[in-house]
Design an enzyme around this catalytic site. Sequence first.
Site, PDB file in Angstrom:
ATOM      1  N   ASP A   1     -15.299   3.251   3.994  1.00  0.00           N
ATOM      2  CA  ASP A   1     -15.125   1.849   4.407  1.00  0.00           C
ATOM      3  C   ASP A   1     -16.420   1.040   4.283  1.00  0.00           C
ATOM      4  O   ASP A   1     -16.410  -0.184   4.393  1.00  0.00           O
ATOM      5  CB  ASP A   1     -14.617   1.778   5.849  1.00  0.00           C
ATOM      6  CG  ASP A   1     -13.184   2.282   5.958  1.00  0.00           C
ATOM      7  OD1 ASP A   1     -12.455   2.243   4.948  1.00  0.00           O
ATOM      8  OD2 ASP A   1     -12.794   2.729   7.055  1.00  0.00           O
TER       9      ASP A   1
ATOM     10  N   ARG B   1       0.829  -1.214   0.000  1.00  0.00           N
ATOM     11  CA  ARG B   1       0.000   0.000   0.000  1.00  0.00           C
ATOM     12  C   ARG B   1       0.863   1.265   0.000  1.00  0.00           C
ATOM     13  O   ARG B   1       1.919   1.305   0.627  1.00  0.00           O
ATOM     14  CB  ARG B   1      -0.952  -0.027   1.205  1.00  0.00           C
ATOM     15  CG  ARG B   1      -1.941  -1.185   1.067  1.00  0.00           C
ATOM     16  CD  ARG B   1      -2.889  -1.265   2.223  1.00  0.00           C
ATOM     17  NE  ARG B   1      -3.769  -0.118   2.291  1.00  0.00           N
ATOM     18  CZ  ARG B   1      -4.590   0.115   3.312  1.00  0.00           C
ATOM     19  NH1 ARG B   1      -4.624  -0.715   4.349  1.00  0.00           N
ATOM     20  NH2 ARG B   1      -5.369   1.171   3.305  1.00  0.00           N
TER      21      ARG B   1
ATOM     22  N   LYS C   1      -7.072   0.127  -0.759  1.00  0.00           N
ATOM     23  CA  LYS C   1      -7.379  -0.295   0.623  1.00  0.00           C
ATOM     24  C   LYS C   1      -6.710  -1.645   0.883  1.00  0.00           C
ATOM     25  O   LYS C   1      -5.794  -2.022   0.175  1.00  0.00           O
ATOM     26  CB  LYS C   1      -8.902  -0.359   0.806  1.00  0.00           C
ATOM     27  CG  LYS C   1      -9.572   1.012   0.730  1.00  0.00           C
ATOM     28  CD  LYS C   1      -9.171   1.896   1.892  1.00  0.00           C
ATOM     29  CE  LYS C   1      -9.757   3.283   1.781  1.00  0.00           C
ATOM     30  NZ  LYS C   1      -9.169   4.213   2.743  1.00  0.00           N
TER      31      LYS C   1
HETATM   32  C1  S3P Z   1      -8.818   5.715   8.594  1.00  0.00           C
HETATM   33  C2  S3P Z   1      -8.951   6.435   7.450  1.00  0.00           C
HETATM   34  C3  S3P Z   1      -9.433   5.858   6.177  1.00  0.00           C
HETATM   35  C4  S3P Z   1     -10.130   4.523   6.393  1.00  0.00           C
HETATM   36  C5  S3P Z   1      -9.371   3.626   7.331  1.00  0.00           C
HETATM   37  C6  S3P Z   1      -9.197   4.299   8.681  1.00  0.00           C
HETATM   38  C7  S3P Z   1      -8.307   6.398   9.799  1.00  0.00           C
HETATM   39  O1  S3P Z   1      -8.332   5.651   5.326  1.00  0.00           O
HETATM   40  O2  S3P Z   1     -10.335   3.867   5.159  1.00  0.00           O
HETATM   41  O3  S3P Z   1     -10.070   2.412   7.508  1.00  0.00           O
HETATM   42  O4  S3P Z   1      -8.423   5.834  10.908  1.00  0.00           O
HETATM   43  O5  S3P Z   1      -7.787   7.509   9.670  1.00  0.00           O
HETATM   44  P1  S3P Z   1      -7.750   6.838   4.390  1.00  0.00           P
HETATM   45  O6  S3P Z   1      -7.241   7.883   5.280  1.00  0.00           O
HETATM   46  O7  S3P Z   1      -6.675   6.210   3.567  1.00  0.00           O
HETATM   47  O8  S3P Z   1      -8.930   7.276   3.577  1.00  0.00           O
END
Ligand code: S3P
Length: 432
Positions: A314, A124, A341
């Site tokens: 999510d 990732r 993701k």
């Molecule tokens: C999260 C942010 C999101 C989300 C992840 C948790 C966080 O990701 O998809 O499950 O706790 O800040 P992104 O910041 O990459 O959108």
Amino acid sequence: MTELKTVKFDKPVIKGSIKVPGDKSISHRAIMLGSIAEGRTSIKGFLDGEDCLRTVDIFKQLGVTIERMGTNVVIDSPGLRNWRQPAVDLYAGNSGTTARLMLGILSASEIESVLTGDDSLSKRPMKRVTGPLELMGASIKGGDLLPLTITGGKLQSIEYDMPVESAQVKSAILFAGLNAEGDTTVTETTISRDHTERMLKQFGADISQQGTSSTIRGGSVLTGTDVTVPGDISSAAFFMVAAAIVEGGTCDFIDVGLNPTRTGIIEVLRQMGAQVELLEQTDEVGEPYGRIRVSHSSIHGIEIGGDIIPTLIDELPVIALLATQAKGKTIIKDAAELRVKETDRIAAVTTELTKLGARIEATEDGMIIEGPTPLTGGTLKSYGDHRLGMMAAIASLVSEGAIHIEDPSCIAISYPNFFEHLEELALTTYEE
Ligand code: S3P
């Protein structure tokens, strides 16, 4: 051999009430801020899922004392300036939040460390975080992917316009800014989840928000405090969809987080025609939470895109399942982030729901779903992605045959007692 879990209920009835486990994003941040702060932090409602436990293990390696008694956690920390050099690499497992937020925290510490992850996390993108941190003067070696070597040191503040919509990137910069010289400002195009900003305030940081910008003043020493973690709306979303698609379904969600940067699922359910009632709401923990009731009703397709996407990012796998049961076309767009993701969720959701007979098509930044379609049973892959595993299990509530889930253990990443709750709700025999 791949582990296989078979899920099938005879005439499931979704009726009852559940309290889903603590919010994953808030649980991570409570451990992080409790460890950065000096003194004692007590957390109630902590999510003891695999991802958050990786964050706990990392801070233990840094010399922070963390005692867990179920979902109660007590942290005693000497504060970020007094952490000890870790004896081993810091392993973030499957957790993007752990990896990305730790990059911001470690860059501004006095620690030299190597951050690693599992196979999925090691694929990732990290440049979205290391890029702005390097602008602040951070020393991070290893390229765009884990493992990365971070040599903590003095950082300068920046003003940063975010090119991606990501609360993880925003949070990493704010955590670095907390210990940098001067005021750091991060500006987003659409506000992503704001748990970091809310909790920084709770721990005494000097942080302000204006429009889509957050500014943090460097140099504050934080002190430990008490944190209560509400239920995770992203976990509740699976049973909200269950209640919406199962004939006669109705389910109450107790003490579930209702932060407006996370409630897109409620908006979508309402727009599609499901009934969602807000029964109680409280705001006393720095995070709004309350009790909501979701009930079945006939649902129809809608278009989901633009500013709402970060508030339900999510939930999109289970929203795609919801759309297979809705009348007409549902278009999900502006969600290209799904491709990076835990797995490529656009490809994975499309492939797996197609196996059940759904009419679903992948686009570059989303999915187009035609409904309603009766779903068959089948063997679905989780791709080691908790949200894909749970989507498959919820599909079994409306499928004609059994659903066999390959590699279901990943569900423990965010919802360790998911199958208990599923059985409790689906097996309830309800008499009028
Ligand atoms: C999260 C942010 C999101 C989300 C992840 C948790 C966080 O990701 O998809 O499950 O706790 O800040 P992104 O910041 O990459 O959108």
